[in-house]
Design an enzyme around this catalytic site. Structure first.
Site, PDB file in Angstrom:
ATOM      1  N   THR A  67       0.820  -1.222   0.000  1.00  0.00           N
ATOM      2  CA  THR A  67       0.000   0.000   0.000  1.00  0.00           C
ATOM      3  C   THR A  67       0.848   1.264   0.000  1.00  0.00           C
ATOM      4  OG1 THR A  67      -1.827  -1.097   1.112  1.00  0.00           O
ATOM      5  CG2 THR A  67      -1.710   1.269   1.384  1.00  0.00           C
TER       6      THR A  67
ATOM      7  N   ASP B 244       1.181  -6.672  -4.428  1.00  0.00           N
ATOM      8  CA  ASP B 244       0.309  -6.581  -3.266  1.00  0.00           C
ATOM      9  C   ASP B 244       0.769  -7.762  -2.425  1.00  0.00           C
ATOM     10  OD1 ASP B 244      -1.878  -7.230  -1.466  1.00  0.00           O
ATOM     11  OD2 ASP B 244      -3.063  -5.806  -2.634  1.00  0.00           O
TER      12      ASP B 244
ATOM     13  N   THR C 294       1.366  -4.614   4.086  1.00  0.00           N
ATOM     14  CA  THR C 294       1.173  -5.019   5.484  1.00  0.00           C
ATOM     15  C   THR C 294       0.498  -6.382   5.638  1.00  0.00           C
ATOM     16  OG1 THR C 294      -0.975  -3.924   5.743  1.00  0.00           O
ATOM     17  CG2 THR C 294       0.997  -2.608   6.221  1.00  0.00           C
TER      18      THR C 294
ATOM     19  N   THR D  79       2.981  -9.681  14.911  1.00  0.00           N
ATOM     20  CA  THR D  79       1.744 -10.150  14.273  1.00  0.00           C
ATOM     21  C   THR D  79       0.933  -8.947  13.818  1.00  0.00           C
ATOM     22  OG1 THR D  79       1.628 -12.005  15.803  1.00  0.00           O
ATOM     23  CG2 THR D  79      -0.403 -11.461  14.710  1.00  0.00           C
TER      24      THR D  79
ATOM     25  N   GLN E 276      -3.565 -21.796  19.088  1.00  0.00           N
ATOM     26  CA  GLN E 276      -4.346 -20.818  18.331  1.00  0.00           C
ATOM     27  C   GLN E 276      -4.777 -19.641  19.215  1.00  0.00           C
ATOM     28  OE1 GLN E 276      -8.648 -22.696  17.741  1.00  0.00           O
ATOM     29  NE2 GLN E 276      -7.111 -24.038  16.867  1.00  0.00           N
TER      30      GLN E 276
HETATM   31  N1  ASP Z   1      -2.911  -5.445   0.455  1.00  0.00           N
HETATM   32  C1  ASP Z   1      -1.844  -4.561   0.885  1.00  0.00           C
HETATM   33  C2  ASP Z   1      -0.550  -5.346   0.863  1.00  0.00           C
HETATM   34  O1  ASP Z   1      -0.347  -6.134   1.734  1.00  0.00           O
HETATM   35  C3  ASP Z   1      -2.128  -4.039   2.243  1.00  0.00           C
HETATM   36  C4  ASP Z   1      -1.095  -3.076   2.795  1.00  0.00           C
HETATM   37  O2  ASP Z   1       0.002  -2.914   2.305  1.00  0.00           O
HETATM   38  O3  ASP Z   1      -1.437  -2.406   3.820  1.00  0.00           O
HETATM   39  O4  ASP Z   1       0.250  -5.213  -0.033  1.00  0.00           O
END
Ligand code: ASP
Length: 330
Positions: free
Chosen positions: A15, A59, A93, A164, A265
């Site tokens: 992102t 992504d 993320t 995490t 878990q």
């Molecule tokens: N879908 C995005 C990724 O993981 C989410 C992000 O970067 O916040 O590339």
């Protein structure tokens, strides 16, 4: 602790550098110019950096073991040939905690800090967290970071093999949750785990236990050629241990060399098989304890151990030891 002066920045997508398309946000190149532009308004960063884009930009939802290995290769060659004394990885993320964990085990022995960061909103969005995370990560590297793999996010530097993703929208998306910290530290690392040792892709699967899990579900997964199965057990490492058929499926897979690893878990749980008969029966069927490791850490560790060509029994032994602070810390 190393004050980084000659940084390698590896942009993998995410992102932080995404632009809007007809289908929604998607990775976009040319991020270095946008990054330099945004940093102009912030306190000066004096370290020098070289920027590289890892192709294809992703992504991080599309991240695979092959991409982890490509990141590892790019980092190692920047440090060994480019003489960089620190690395910043820009990453989406969604799977940032998985990559941070995988790199923690793939880069064992590398004596420079590797920091990963990303953002919840694109750099160009008003009020985005991108510039803060980027600038904070650069300033932290400049001030000094111990060797090893770290995640810098929302003002915090977190251990790469313990972190995490907890939240899908808030800026404080990542955390290290308090978990039971015990296990023996590995006295020395086998040569096969050194960052220079070649690795290959591995057939791994993760299965959360759930009420209603049947032996045939498990058999289908175990029969798919997996080299290791990470089972997310209940509480302190329990599971449906009255199900003889299910235990037999585990025993048979273990006997033919499939590594069976267990984590809890519970977000703040750890495996202690001996507490319940429903746990010790799983251990007797061949499961090894991941202690309080996260799913991300356990998966990255299994990948690194099996991908280096170690025999299943050696993988099991090393899985239960602490290699880089993933099990024993404080
Ligand atoms: N879908 C995005 C990724 O993981 C989410 C992000 O970067 O916040 O590339």
């Amino acid at each position: 602790m190393r004050c980084v002066k000659n940084l390698f920045v590896l942009y993998t997508g995410g992102t932080i550098g995404m632009l809007q398309t007809a289908e929604g946000l998607a990775p976009a190149g040319g991020f270095e110019a946008r990054m330099r532009e945004q940093l102009k308004g912030r306190d000066a960063i004096s370290l020098a950096w070289r920027f590289a884009e890892l192709q294809p930009l992703l992504d991080s939802a599309n991240m695979t073991q092959t991409n982890w290995l490509a990141m590892r290769d790019a980092i190692v060659s920047a440090v060994e040939q480019g003489r960089h004394d620190g690395v910043l990885v820009l990453h989406g993320t969604d799977t940032l905690a998985y990559s941070a964990a995988a790199l923690s085990f793939l880069l064992l022995g590398l004596d420079v800090p590797v920091v990963l960061t990303g953002s919840m909103q694109p750099m160009d969005a008003p009020g985005s967290d991108a510039c803060g995370n980027l600038h904070g990560a650069l300033a932290t590297l400049q001030a000094g970071v111990p060797e090893g793999v770290w995640l810098y996010f929302n003002g915090e530097l977190m251990h790469g093999a313990r972190v995490t993703k907890l939240r899908s929208e808030a800026f404080d998306a990542f955390a290290v949750l308090p978990r039971e910290r015990h296990g023996e530290r590995a006295e020395s690392l086998p040569a096969a785990l050194d960052y220079r040792h070649p690795r290959q892709s591995v057939n791994l699967a993760v299965l959360p236990l759930f009420p209603g899990l049947r032996a045939e579900h498990l058999r289908a997964l175990l029969g798919s050629g997996v080299q290791a199965l990470l089972l997310e057990c209940y509480g302190s490492g329990t599971g449906p241990s009255d199900n003889e058929e299910l235990l037999a499926a585990l025993r048979e897979a273990h006997a033919r060399g499939v590594v069976l690893a267990a984590i809890s878990q519970c977000p703040q749980g750890h495996v202690a098989f001996d507490i319940y008969a429903a746990g010790s029966r799983l251990r007797d069927a061949g499961l090894v304890s991941g202690g309080g490791m996260t799913r991300e850490a356990a998966l990255g560790k299994l990948f690194s151990l099996l991908g280096s060509g170690l025999a299943p029994s050696e993988v099991e032994r090393l899985f239960t030891l602490d290699l880089c602070g993933e099990r024993v810390y404080g």
